[in-house]
Design a protein around this motif. Structure first.
Motif, PDB file in Angstrom:
ATOM      1  N   ILE A  28       0.860  -1.198   0.000  1.00  0.00           N
ATOM      2  CA  ILE A  28       0.000   0.000   0.000  1.00  0.00           C
ATOM      3  C   ILE A  28       0.883   1.231   0.000  1.00  0.00           C
ATOM      4  CG2 ILE A  28      -1.437   1.376   1.559  1.00  0.00           C
ATOM      5  CD1 ILE A  28      -3.342  -0.608   1.739  1.00  0.00           C
ATOM      6  N   GLU A  29       0.544   2.196  -0.841  1.00  0.00           N
ATOM      7  CA  GLU A  29       1.295   3.462  -0.823  1.00  0.00           C
ATOM      8  C   GLU A  29       0.326   4.617  -1.005  1.00  0.00           C
ATOM      9  OE1 GLU A  29       4.007   3.023  -4.153  1.00  0.00           O
ATOM     10  OE2 GLU A  29       2.590   4.060  -5.490  1.00  0.00           O
ATOM     11  N   GLN A  30       0.765   5.776  -0.566  1.00  0.00           N
ATOM     12  CA  GLN A  30      -0.073   6.970  -0.722  1.00  0.00           C
ATOM     13  C   GLN A  30       0.061   7.491  -2.147  1.00  0.00           C
ATOM     14  OE1 GLN A  30       0.568   9.814   2.444  1.00  0.00           O
ATOM     15  NE2 GLN A  30      -0.516  11.362   1.274  1.00  0.00           N
ATOM     16  N   LEU A  31      -1.010   8.012  -2.682  1.00  0.00           N
ATOM     17  CA  LEU A  31      -0.987   8.677  -3.985  1.00  0.00           C
ATOM     18  C   LEU A  31       0.010   9.833  -3.947  1.00  0.00           C
ATOM     19  CD1 LEU A  31      -2.350   9.260  -6.775  1.00  0.00           C
ATOM     20  CD2 LEU A  31      -3.993  10.654  -5.511  1.00  0.00           C
ATOM     21  N   SER A  32       0.786   9.987  -5.037  1.00  0.00           N
ATOM     22  CA  SER A  32       1.686  11.148  -5.104  1.00  0.00           C
ATOM     23  C   SER A  32       1.621  11.746  -6.503  1.00  0.00           C
ATOM     24  CB  SER A  32       3.121  10.728  -4.769  1.00  0.00           C
ATOM     25  OG  SER A  32       3.727  10.201  -5.921  1.00  0.00           O
ATOM     26  N   SER A  33       2.255  12.894  -6.670  1.00  0.00           N
ATOM     27  CA  SER A  33       2.196  13.573  -7.977  1.00  0.00           C
ATOM     28  C   SER A  33       2.932  12.769  -9.042  1.00  0.00           C
ATOM     29  CB  SER A  33       2.768  14.982  -7.862  1.00  0.00           C
ATOM     30  OG  SER A  33       4.059  14.897  -7.311  1.00  0.00           O
ATOM     31  N   ASP A  34       3.790  11.824  -8.654  1.00  0.00           N
ATOM     32  CA  ASP A  34       4.520  10.992  -9.634  1.00  0.00           C
ATOM     33  C   ASP A  34       3.721   9.781 -10.095  1.00  0.00           C
ATOM     34  OD1 ASP A  34       6.693  12.609  -9.204  1.00  0.00           O
ATOM     35  OD2 ASP A  34       7.470  11.342  -7.580  1.00  0.00           O
ATOM     36  N   THR A  35       2.630   9.470  -9.411  1.00  0.00           N
ATOM     37  CA  THR A  35       1.928   8.206  -9.702  1.00  0.00           C
ATOM     38  C   THR A  35       1.297   8.226 -11.098  1.00  0.00           C
ATOM     39  OG1 THR A  35       1.309   8.181  -7.357  1.00  0.00           O
ATOM     40  CG2 THR A  35       0.264   6.555  -8.778  1.00  0.00           C
ATOM     41  N   GLN A  36       1.572   7.176 -11.875  1.00  0.00           N
ATOM     42  CA  GLN A  36       0.912   6.993 -13.177  1.00  0.00           C
ATOM     43  C   GLN A  36      -0.417   6.283 -12.919  1.00  0.00           C
ATOM     44  OE1 GLN A  36       2.083   7.809 -16.353  1.00  0.00           O
ATOM     45  NE2 GLN A  36       3.596   8.957 -15.167  1.00  0.00           N
ATOM     46  N   LEU A  37      -1.508   6.956 -13.235  1.00  0.00           N
ATOM     47  CA  LEU A  37      -2.809   6.431 -12.818  1.00  0.00           C
ATOM     48  C   LEU A  37      -3.618   5.810 -13.946  1.00  0.00           C
ATOM     49  CD1 LEU A  37      -3.853   9.425 -10.589  1.00  0.00           C
ATOM     50  CD2 LEU A  37      -3.266   7.136  -9.787  1.00  0.00           C
ATOM     51  N   ASN A  38      -3.294   6.156 -15.200  1.00  0.00           N
ATOM     52  CA  ASN A  38      -4.269   5.873 -16.261  1.00  0.00           C
ATOM     53  C   ASN A  38      -4.466   4.397 -16.591  1.00  0.00           C
ATOM     54  OD1 ASN A  38      -1.800   5.808 -17.304  1.00  0.00           O
ATOM     55  ND2 ASN A  38      -2.054   7.546 -18.712  1.00  0.00           N
ATOM     56  N   SER A  39      -3.672   3.505 -16.008  1.00  0.00           N
ATOM     57  CA  SER A  39      -3.897   2.087 -16.287  1.00  0.00           C
ATOM     58  C   SER A  39      -5.014   1.508 -15.400  1.00  0.00           C
ATOM     59  CB  SER A  39      -2.613   1.282 -16.078  1.00  0.00           C
ATOM     60  OG  SER A  39      -2.221   1.416 -14.738  1.00  0.00           O
ATOM     61  N   PHE A  40      -5.432   2.271 -14.383  1.00  0.00           N
ATOM     62  CA  PHE A  40      -6.469   1.730 -13.486  1.00  0.00           C
ATOM     63  C   PHE A  40      -7.822   1.709 -14.188  1.00  0.00           C
ATOM     64  CE2 PHE A  40      -9.854   2.025 -10.377  1.00  0.00           C
ATOM     65  CZ  PHE A  40      -9.492   1.029  -9.476  1.00  0.00           C
ATOM     66  N   SER A  41      -8.535   0.617 -14.015  1.00  0.00           N
ATOM     67  CA  SER A  41      -9.857   0.543 -14.634  1.00  0.00           C
ATOM     68  C   SER A  41     -10.799  -0.323 -13.806  1.00  0.00           C
ATOM     69  CB  SER A  41      -9.721  -0.054 -16.042  1.00  0.00           C
ATOM     70  OG  SER A  41     -10.995  -0.234 -16.598  1.00  0.00           O
TER      71      SER A  41
END
Ligand SMILES: CC(C)(COP(=O)(O)OP(=O)(O)OC[C@H]1O[C@@H](n2cnc3c(N)ncnc32)[C@H](O)[C@@H]1OP(=O)(O)O)[C@@H](O)C(=O)NCCC(=O)NCCS
Length: 186
Positions: A18-31
């Motif tokens: 588990i990690e906290q969301l950060s400005s570096d996180t690539q998110l677009n693969s989540f669905s």
């Protein structure tokens, strides 16, 4: 159909972190199956975190690094009726009791096909965070959620299986969400 791996508190750490969301996180693969929950993660979660409105936690699969689930947590308070306070042995002259809320929770569609128990695992992680807050920082007696029956009609079953019950005080006029609570200490 491939047998799904069951995830629980014993093996969860082997498969995920588990990690906290950060400005570096690539998110677009989540669905996940509900677009609104995808768009929230892509468009609003980081802004909400930066504005101290909601803090988002990501569950990542160790084998791939993929985001398998996320939850956004916020501070909350609920009003309990006299009989609800009695159930929880809360004999205080006020109705409002401190809580922590799961403001958003979603499991990715590929992860749901591969694993069973991820949603429950996220709730258990939220409970662990709440217990840490209670030990070290501030008190919150309940874990709460507004079960989103507009987008997921049967989702109350999921929360009930995880020990949540509907709140009498808050649900009189609601039809899109049902406010539910779980006592962190029972
Ligand atoms: C709701 C959600 C988080 C559940 O995650 P999950 O990983 O499928 O849940 P689990 O595997 O831990 O399920 C635990 C139990 O709840 C049941 N359950 C899960 N989702 C359910 C649903 N929508 N309706 C009825 N039962 C459900 C499971 O069948 C399982 O039951 P069992 O223990 O008898 O086998 C996931 O389906 C999701 O992300 N949905 C889209 C977004 C959403 O609706 N979020 C919640 C909004 S408040």
């Amino acid at each position: 159909m491939i047998k799904r791996q069951t995830i629980n508190l014993v093996n969860g750490d082997t498969y995920f972190w588990i990690e906290q969301l950060s400005s570096d996180t690539q998110l677009n693969s989540f669905s996940c199956l509900i677009d609104e929950y995808n768009y929230y993660l892509f468009d609003d979660a980081l802004r909400s975190q930066n504005d101290h409105i909601a803090l988002t936690w990501l569950l990542r699969e160790r084998a791939t690094g993929a985001i398998t689930a996320y939850m956004s947590l916020i501070a909350d308070a609920i009003k309990l009726s006299v009989s609800e306070k009695e159930i929880h042995n809360l004999n205080y002259p006020f109705k409002t009791i401190p809580a922590m809320k799961i403001a958003k929770l979603a499991v990715s569609n590929p992860a749901q096909q591969k694993y069973k128990g991820i949603g429950t695992y996220m709730i258990n992680n939220a409970l662990a965070f709440a217990r840490t807050c209670n030990r070290q920082l501030f008190a919150c007696r309940f874990l709460t959620v507004d079960a989103d029956i507009e987008h997921n009609k049967s989702v109350m079953d999921f929360y009930q299986k995880n020990g949540f019950v509907p709140n009498a005080e808050m649900n009189a006029k609601r039809n899109k969400t049902i406010s539910m609570r779980k006592d962190i200490f029972s």
